[in-house]
Every structure is written in C-alpha cells, then in structure tokens.
Write a protein that holds these residues in place. Structure first.
Motif, PDB file in Angstrom:
ATOM      1  N   LYS A 265       0.809  -1.222   0.000  1.00 38.13           N
ATOM      2  CA  LYS A 265       0.000   0.000   0.000  1.00 38.13           C
ATOM      3  C   LYS A 265       0.842   1.271   0.000  1.00 38.13           C
ATOM      4  CE  LYS A 265      -4.014  -2.110   2.234  1.00 38.13           C
ATOM      5  NZ  LYS A 265      -4.952  -2.074   3.380  1.00 38.13           N
ATOM      6  N   GLN A 266       2.138   1.165   0.285  1.00 37.28           N
ATOM      7  CA  GLN A 266       3.011   2.345   0.246  1.00 37.28           C
ATOM      8  C   GLN A 266       3.493   2.650  -1.168  1.00 37.28           C
ATOM      9  OE1 GLN A 266       5.181   2.808   4.497  1.00 37.28           O
ATOM     10  NE2 GLN A 266       6.039   1.187   3.220  1.00 37.28           N
ATOM     11  N   ILE A 267       3.209   1.734  -2.119  1.00 39.81           N
ATOM     12  CA  ILE A 267       3.652   1.919  -3.500  1.00 39.81           C
ATOM     13  C   ILE A 267       2.504   2.461  -4.344  1.00 39.81           C
ATOM     14  CG2 ILE A 267       4.439   0.726  -5.576  1.00 39.81           C
ATOM     15  CD1 ILE A 267       5.971  -1.186  -3.825  1.00 39.81           C
ATOM     16  N   LYS A 268       2.739   3.566  -5.003  1.00 43.16           N
ATOM     17  CA  LYS A 268       1.789   4.167  -5.936  1.00 43.16           C
ATOM     18  C   LYS A 268       2.304   3.951  -7.354  1.00 43.16           C
ATOM     19  CE  LYS A 268      -0.545   5.914  -2.455  1.00 43.16           C
ATOM     20  NZ  LYS A 268      -1.866   5.379  -2.063  1.00 43.16           N
ATOM     21  N   THR A 287       6.094   4.908  -7.284  1.00 45.13           N
ATOM     22  CA  THR A 287       6.497   5.851  -6.241  1.00 45.13           C
ATOM     23  C   THR A 287       6.311   5.185  -4.878  1.00 45.13           C
ATOM     24  OG1 THR A 287       5.841   7.757  -7.585  1.00 45.13           O
ATOM     25  CG2 THR A 287       6.074   8.111  -5.201  1.00 45.13           C
ATOM     26  N   VAL A 288       7.356   5.250  -4.061  1.00 43.11           N
ATOM     27  CA  VAL A 288       7.283   4.716  -2.706  1.00 43.11           C
ATOM     28  C   VAL A 288       7.061   5.876  -1.738  1.00 43.11           C
ATOM     29  CG1 VAL A 288       8.459   3.434  -0.887  1.00 43.11           C
ATOM     30  CG2 VAL A 288       8.811   2.797  -3.284  1.00 43.11           C
ATOM     31  N   ARG A 292       5.524   4.033   7.087  1.00 42.58           N
ATOM     32  CA  ARG A 292       5.677   3.220   8.295  1.00 42.58           C
ATOM     33  C   ARG A 292       7.072   2.609   8.340  1.00 42.58           C
ATOM     34  NH1 ARG A 292       1.078   2.082   5.831  1.00 42.58           N
ATOM     35  NH2 ARG A 292       1.941   0.173   4.923  1.00 42.58           N
ATOM     36  N   PRO A 293       7.786   2.787   9.449  1.00 41.61           N
ATOM     37  CA  PRO A 293       9.129   2.192   9.568  1.00 41.61           C
ATOM     38  C   PRO A 293       9.063   0.664   9.465  1.00 41.61           C
ATOM     39  CG  PRO A 293       8.754   3.824  11.287  1.00 41.61           C
ATOM     40  CD  PRO A 293       7.427   3.584  10.632  1.00 41.61           C
ATOM     41  N   LYS A 295      11.126  -3.077   7.382  1.00 41.14           N
ATOM     42  CA  LYS A 295      11.723  -3.641   6.176  1.00 41.14           C
ATOM     43  C   LYS A 295      10.631  -4.280   5.326  1.00 41.14           C
ATOM     44  CE  LYS A 295      16.194  -4.613   8.355  1.00 41.14           C
ATOM     45  NZ  LYS A 295      17.207  -5.656   8.682  1.00 41.14           N
ATOM     46  N   TYR A 296      10.669  -4.021   4.028  1.00 44.80           N
ATOM     47  CA  TYR A 296       9.588  -4.450   3.151  1.00 44.80           C
ATOM     48  C   TYR A 296      10.128  -5.272   1.976  1.00 44.80           C
ATOM     49  CZ  TYR A 296       6.867  -0.984   5.700  1.00 44.80           C
ATOM     50  OH  TYR A 296       6.242  -0.259   6.698  1.00 44.80           O
ATOM     51  N   GLU A 297       9.446  -6.352   1.694  1.00 47.40           N
ATOM     52  CA  GLU A 297       9.685  -7.152   0.488  1.00 47.40           C
ATOM     53  C   GLU A 297       8.375  -7.184  -0.289  1.00 47.40           C
ATOM     54  OE1 GLU A 297      11.325 -10.968   1.199  1.00 47.40           O
ATOM     55  OE2 GLU A 297      13.001 -10.227   2.412  1.00 47.40           O
ATOM     56  N   SER A 298       8.320  -6.372  -1.317  1.00 49.31           N
ATOM     57  CA  SER A 298       7.074  -6.187  -2.061  1.00 49.31           C
ATOM     58  C   SER A 298       7.226  -6.694  -3.491  1.00 49.31           C
ATOM     59  CB  SER A 298       6.684  -4.706  -2.077  1.00 49.31           C
ATOM     60  OG  SER A 298       6.677  -4.171  -0.773  1.00 49.31           O
TER      61      SER A 298
END
Length: 368
Positions: A265-268, A287-288, A292-293, A295-298
């Motif tokens: 949801k942080q990626i547009k 766009t990121v 929220r702090p 580590k993300y694997e998207s």
C-alpha cells in the motif's frame, strides 16, 4: 497398423504435453523446467543445436559433482548476456564455485576471466541414464524457428487459430464419412483437448509477456541510506521516491489490456490499468511513500492480456490475483470449443449413452 497409429498418437500427445508444461513452467520460474532446447553446438557430440534435453531440476542445497552437465545463468562477467548455458563441470570448489566447459570448446568458460560459477546460479543438470544424457534429437528446431517471431505477441495465437481450423476441418471430413456406429467419446475428447490446447497456448503467450518486479526496501525514522541490491534503498519516514519500472510496448496488430498491481500500500503506480494500441509504448513508474518504519519485500505484477473480456473486468480479476485473471482470460477463446459437445444434440446423446454404459460397467465391477 492401428496399434502403431495409437502408439504414435500417444507419443505425440505426451511430447506436446511435456513441451507445454516446460514452456509454462519456464515462463513462471524464469528458468529451464523439464525440457530445454539446445541453441549451440558447444556440447557436441553429446548433443547438438536443435536437440531437446530432459532436465533434472536441482534443490537449493543439492550437491553438484564433477562431470555433471549443468544449466546455469551468470549474473556477472562475460557470460552474463548469454542467457542459460549448458556446460560440463570440470572442477569445483564447494565454497567458491565451479569451473565449466563445453565438450566441444577448447578452453573453459573461466579462461577469459568471467569468474567461477556460483551454486545459486545453477538451476538443474542433464538427466542421464548411466553417464549418457537423455536427448530427443532435432525436435527443438520448431521452437528455434518460433523464437524468430516471439517478439510478435500474436505468433502463438495465430498457431492456436490454425489448430482450431484443423480440428474443424477434420470434424467436417469425418462427419461426411462417419458411420452410424457409436464411436464413444473420441470426438468429444477432441473438442475438449482442442479447446484446452488453445487456452494453454493463449495463457502461455500472455504469461511470457507479463513481468514481475520484486522490490525490497527499508523505511527508517533515523535517516536515509543505501541498501545493497535495492532500487530504492533506505528511506526516512515522510520521503517520497519515484523510480522507473518498465516500458510496455505493443508490437502486434490488436489492442492489449494492461493491468499493473502491487501488494504494498506504500507503493503508488503511474498506471494501474491501460490499453495499448498497436505500436503504442508506455513508460510505467512507481512511487514509494515512506509512511511506516520497517523492512519491506514487495512485488509489482505487470500483466498484458488479450481483449477477450471488458478491460474493467480484467483489471478487477487482476486485483484479486494475477493468476486468476490469466486463467479466466485464457479460457475464453477455448471455451466455445470445449462446451460445443453440450450443444450438439447427437454428441450430447452419445455422451449420455457412453456415461450410462460406463456406469453400468462400474456397478458390475464394484462389490457393493
């Protein structure tokens, strides 16, 4: 003669099925699966260009021995642009990597300084009987020929249409010569298998044109930083970073439907649904928004679909699951052929008779 014909047809069907499984599996995993076509003579006389080789896919920690013919793809060095390579392991160091060489080559692959082959780069090895690889001679030339036209997304659909026409012509001819004797469900199976073949070919084509980007990054409340292997890096909460994702193009003759989805949801995304006219190109960016702090694997999935269904419905399915959209859209062109026996009165009656006869036979065999 009938027995020979049946054996030949069975072997042909098995060959087509294995080829389809290999093509779809390779498109999904991005590595050789089950079978692969040889594109050079570097391993002659073990095999030659145009041969098809059966592959034993290796587990992550499965050992590779000297003498194994392995399928690998390097990520660095002079071999990085060669794609998948099949060469023999001539020396190995468990910790550092492997030295490889084509049997027909004078020197090893590492002579030019390309570096050792890491274990993670090896996807599989040639399946052997004793020390002899299992090779199907020259059957891969059709695949090599088709590769010349793979940049055109309509090559395989045209093949599918030709298959449908062949099936239809065969049915018309057999309809004129068909006797009144019951042929069981052979004709129904022809329609079903024909429809499934068309759907599988369509699905494989769309799958090959799709793209999947795996993105990992970190959001920190402390500050920005570099994260090795990440296109984004470490972002500070509140940052907004835009990066290029892909350039989509339509080199065919008909419109394509694009669906771009992400599980983060942080990626547009610059585009989520789009239509590509023939010759049209579109740049996709993402766009990121660091909110929220952590580590993300998207992942970001780009799907290109044939316009067999309304674009809004295709995008709706793709939002649920890319694989769901792919399956539904692929079924559409083959479905009329698969369900035709249900609407043909003679075939429907024949099917019912055969099913009743099979049921009576089954009742006679079962002890209850």
């Amino acid at each position: 003669m009938k027995l020979f014909s049946r054996i030949l047809n069975t072997l042909l069907a098995i060959g087509i099925l294995c080829t389809l499984i290999a093509a779809i599996g390779s498109a999904i995993t991005k590595e050789p699966v089950l079978l692969t076509v040889i594109r050079s003579n570097s391993m002659s006389p073990v095999w030659e260009r145009g041969d098809m080789v059966i592959i034993e896919n290796l587990k992550e920690k499965e050992a590779v021995q000297n003498g194994d013919i392995v399928f690998f793809k390097t990520e660095e060095g002079s071999l990085a642009d060669k794609g998948w390579i099949a060469h023999r392991v001539v020396d190995r160091n468990v910790d550092k990597g492997f030295i490889t060489k084509g049997d027909a080559n004078e020197y090893t692959d590492q002579r030019d300084g390309s570096g050792l082959i890491e274990r993670d780069w090896i996807a599989g090895r040639a399946l052997t009987i004793g020390e002899t690889p299992i090779v199907i001679p020259k059957i891969g030339y059709l695949s090599l020929w088709a590769e010349k036209y793979q940049s055109n997304p309509y090559t395989l659909p045209v093949i599918a249409i030709v298959l449908a026409i062949i099936i239809a012509i065969g049915e018309l001819k057999s309809g004129r010569k068909r006797k009144k004797t019951n042929k069981g469900m052979e004709l129904q199976l022809i329609y079903i298998v024909g429809g499934l073949t068309i759907s599988v070919i369509m699905g494989a084509t769309m799958l090959a044109s799709g793209q999947r980007a795996n993105l990992f990054y970190e959001v920190s409340s402390q500050g920005q930083g570099v994260l090795m292997g990440s296109a984004v890096g470490i972002l500070k909460v509140g940052d907004e970073v835009t990066r290029p994702l892909s350039e989509l193009s339509n080199g065919g003759f008909f419109k394509l439907i694009g669906a771009v989805t992400s599980d983060d949801k942080q990626i547009k995304l610059s585009h989520t649904k789009l239509s590509l006219s023939p010759g049209q190109e579109t740049d996709i960016t993402f766009t990121v928004n660091a909110e929220r702090p952590g580590k993300y694997e998207s992942s970001i999935q780009i799907g290109l679909f044939y316009p067999f269904l309304p674009p809004s419905f295709i995008y709706f399915l793709a939002q649920k699951s890319y694989w769901l959209a792919l399956a539904v859209v692929s079924l559409v062109p083959g479905l009329p052929l698969m369900i035709y026996p249900l609407f043909d009165r003679k075939m429907r009656r024949r099917t019912i008779k055969v099913l009743r006869r099979k049921r009576r036979t089954l009742r006679g065999i079962l002890p209850f």
